[in-house]
Design an enzyme around this catalytic site. Sequence first.
Site, PDB file in Angstrom:
ATOM      1  N   SER A 134       0.854  -1.190   0.000  1.00 43.79           N
ATOM      2  CA  SER A 134       0.000   0.000   0.000  1.00 43.79           C
ATOM      3  C   SER A 134       0.890   1.241   0.000  1.00 43.79           C
ATOM      4  CB  SER A 134      -0.859   0.014   1.263  1.00 43.79           C
ATOM      5  OG  SER A 134      -1.448   1.272   1.456  1.00 43.79           O
ATOM      6  N   TYR A 147      -1.603  -0.143  10.415  1.00 43.63           N
ATOM      7  CA  TYR A 147      -1.689  -0.560   9.011  1.00 43.63           C
ATOM      8  C   TYR A 147      -0.407  -0.185   8.254  1.00 43.63           C
ATOM      9  CZ  TYR A 147      -3.664  -0.906   4.263  1.00 43.63           C
ATOM     10  OH  TYR A 147      -3.904  -1.231   2.945  1.00 43.63           O
TER      11      TYR A 147
HETATM   12  N1  LIG Z   1      -8.730  -0.562  -0.826  1.00 44.16           N
HETATM   13  C1  LIG Z   1      -7.647   0.185  -0.742  1.00 44.16           C
HETATM   14  O1  LIG Z   1      -7.724   1.430  -0.756  1.00 44.16           O
HETATM   15  C2  LIG Z   1      -6.298  -0.463  -0.644  1.00 44.16           C
HETATM   16  C3  LIG Z   1      -5.178   0.337  -0.898  1.00 44.16           C
HETATM   17  C4  LIG Z   1      -3.923  -0.219  -0.784  1.00 44.16           C
HETATM   18  C5  LIG Z   1      -3.794  -1.556  -0.461  1.00 44.16           C
HETATM   19  N2  LIG Z   1      -4.910  -2.313  -0.218  1.00 44.16           N
HETATM   20  C6  LIG Z   1      -4.706  -3.702   0.146  1.00 44.16           C
HETATM   21  O2  LIG Z   1      -5.398  -4.529  -0.742  1.00 44.16           O
HETATM   22  C7  LIG Z   1      -5.674  -5.776  -0.119  1.00 44.16           C
HETATM   23  C8  LIG Z   1      -7.109  -6.169  -0.402  1.00 44.16           C
HETATM   24  O3  LIG Z   1      -7.961  -5.243   0.241  1.00 44.16           O
HETATM   25  P1  LIG Z   1      -9.302  -4.709  -0.391  1.00 44.16           P
HETATM   26  O4  LIG Z   1      -9.177  -3.243  -0.457  1.00 44.16           O
HETATM   27  O5  LIG Z   1      -9.658  -5.460  -1.607  1.00 44.16           O
HETATM   28  O6  LIG Z   1     -10.318  -4.987   0.807  1.00 44.16           O
HETATM   29  P2  LIG Z   1     -11.404  -6.122   1.059  1.00 44.16           P
HETATM   30  O7  LIG Z   1     -12.410  -6.122  -0.020  1.00 44.16           O
HETATM   31  O8  LIG Z   1     -11.852  -5.888   2.467  1.00 44.16           O
HETATM   32  O9  LIG Z   1     -10.573  -7.473   0.955  1.00 44.16           O
HETATM   33  C9  LIG Z   1      -9.813  -7.967   2.001  1.00 44.16           C
HETATM   34  C10 LIG Z   1      -9.734  -9.460   1.840  1.00 44.16           C
HETATM   35  O10 LIG Z   1      -8.878  -9.981   2.866  1.00 44.16           O
HETATM   36  C11 LIG Z   1      -9.548 -11.083   3.442  1.00 44.16           C
HETATM   37  N3  LIG Z   1      -9.091 -11.377   4.805  1.00 44.16           N
HETATM   38  C12 LIG Z   1      -9.165 -10.621   5.917  1.00 44.16           C
HETATM   39  N4  LIG Z   1      -8.660 -11.293   6.967  1.00 44.16           N
HETATM   40  C13 LIG Z   1      -8.247 -12.493   6.494  1.00 44.16           C
HETATM   41  C14 LIG Z   1      -7.652 -13.633   7.068  1.00 44.16           C
HETATM   42  N5  LIG Z   1      -7.368 -13.692   8.386  1.00 44.16           N
HETATM   43  N6  LIG Z   1      -7.351 -14.694   6.271  1.00 44.16           N
HETATM   44  C15 LIG Z   1      -7.637 -14.664   4.963  1.00 44.16           C
HETATM   45  N7  LIG Z   1      -8.231 -13.633   4.349  1.00 44.16           N
HETATM   46  C16 LIG Z   1      -8.516 -12.555   5.113  1.00 44.16           C
HETATM   47  C17 LIG Z   1     -11.017 -10.707   3.422  1.00 44.16           C
HETATM   48  O11 LIG Z   1     -11.789 -11.879   3.595  1.00 44.16           O
HETATM   49  P3  LIG Z   1     -13.221 -11.860   4.390  1.00 44.16           P
HETATM   50  O12 LIG Z   1     -14.207 -11.339   3.396  1.00 44.16           O
HETATM   51  O13 LIG Z   1     -13.410 -13.287   4.744  1.00 44.16           O
HETATM   52  O14 LIG Z   1     -13.035 -10.966   5.574  1.00 44.16           O
HETATM   53  C18 LIG Z   1     -11.089 -10.135   2.009  1.00 44.16           C
HETATM   54  O15 LIG Z   1     -11.207 -11.161   1.073  1.00 44.16           O
HETATM   55  C19 LIG Z   1      -5.359  -5.581   1.365  1.00 44.16           C
HETATM   56  O16 LIG Z   1      -4.123  -6.168   1.669  1.00 44.16           O
HETATM   57  C20 LIG Z   1      -5.274  -4.083   1.504  1.00 44.16           C
HETATM   58  O17 LIG Z   1      -4.423  -3.699   2.546  1.00 44.16           O
HETATM   59  C21 LIG Z   1      -6.151  -1.797  -0.302  1.00 44.16           C
END
Ligand SMILES: NC(=O)c1ccc[n+]([C@@H]2O[C@H](COP(=O)([O-])OP(=O)(O)OC[C@H]3O[C@@H](n4cnc5c(N)ncnc54)[C@H](OP(=O)(O)O)[C@@H]3O)[C@@H](O)[C@H]2O)c1
Length: 281
Positions: A134, A147
Amino acid sequence: MEKYVLITGASSGLGKAAALKLAEKGFKVFAGVRKQEDKENLEQLHSNIIPIFLDVTNDESINYAFEKIKEITDSLYALINNAGVALAGPVEYIPVGILKKQFDINVFGAVHVAQKALPFMKNSDDCRIINISSMASYGIFPFISPYCVSKRALDMFFNSLLVECKMKGLKIISIKPGVVATPIWNKSVDESVKNLELLCNEGKQKYAKEFDFLIQNARKNTTKGIDPQKIADLIYHVLTVKNPKLSYNIGKDSCFAKFMSYLPQNLCNFLVKTGLRKRIN
Ligand SMILES: NC(=O)c1ccc[n+]([C@@H]2O[C@H](COP(=O)([O-])OP(=O)(O)OC[C@H]3O[C@@H](n4cnc5c(N)ncnc54)[C@H](OP(=O)(O)O)[C@@H]3O)[C@@H](O)[C@H]2O)c1
């Protein structure tokens, strides 16, 4: 030959978008989920997606997932460490349990899954690990330090792996998105509001204004960020280009965060602090 890819956290957001993109492009995708309904949902999405139960904080779950993978293949082309949560709180008061949870999921979970995945890659002259890091890994965002630190630690662990590892074909890539419109923001707010209740009264009162602002801001990010499809496209590019870079920034905010990280720390701190104050008042 079929190319197998494992994506953790594929139930929603970036993971789901990437799973679909890669499946459409002909990859066989092991898509990590934690709930039955997400498994069923992904099964409907594309025949190249193979949903697999995988909680990255649970040893048994990780072992079980790799047993399931082994039943299908003994080689993985790529691992995408995507599973993640964003936890918030002031360093002065945040309960240490929340810090541990943040690290268990975003850092130790990713390292553990990679340790299990590497034997599936060892005979390959081209295999890849992509970490969804990120812009937070540049560490300039107050109140979401758990984070930020987790993403920096993720990058550092995997950079060490790259330097240490004797597998010549292994490429490790960090993708650092800015704000992306996914459910993570609302989830993070809901969790942070719960966590706020764990703070002592002094902590709650002292940082109430900052938290109100951050919560409103985070809710907006659910829709105002870039389309997750753009990250999925970048992941596909990174998996298919011959020589991927070590690190990719995506989004203007991510490029800005990188720029800020080059400034002297005291200047950077001054700008962040005055910027936050202005926006709050
Ligand atoms: N959105 C942003 O602005 C952004 C920016 C930079 C980086 N990111 C990174 O992108 C990645 C994906 O995030 P997202 O934005 O797509 O959010 P998201 O839709 O909330 O996805 C997060 C995923 O992680 C899973 N997860 C959480 N805890 C877990 C565990 N203990 N074991 C296995 N899976 C787990 C969730 O599964 P459940 O549905 O089962 O909880 C979900 O599938 C993350 O690493 C985040 O830090 C996001």
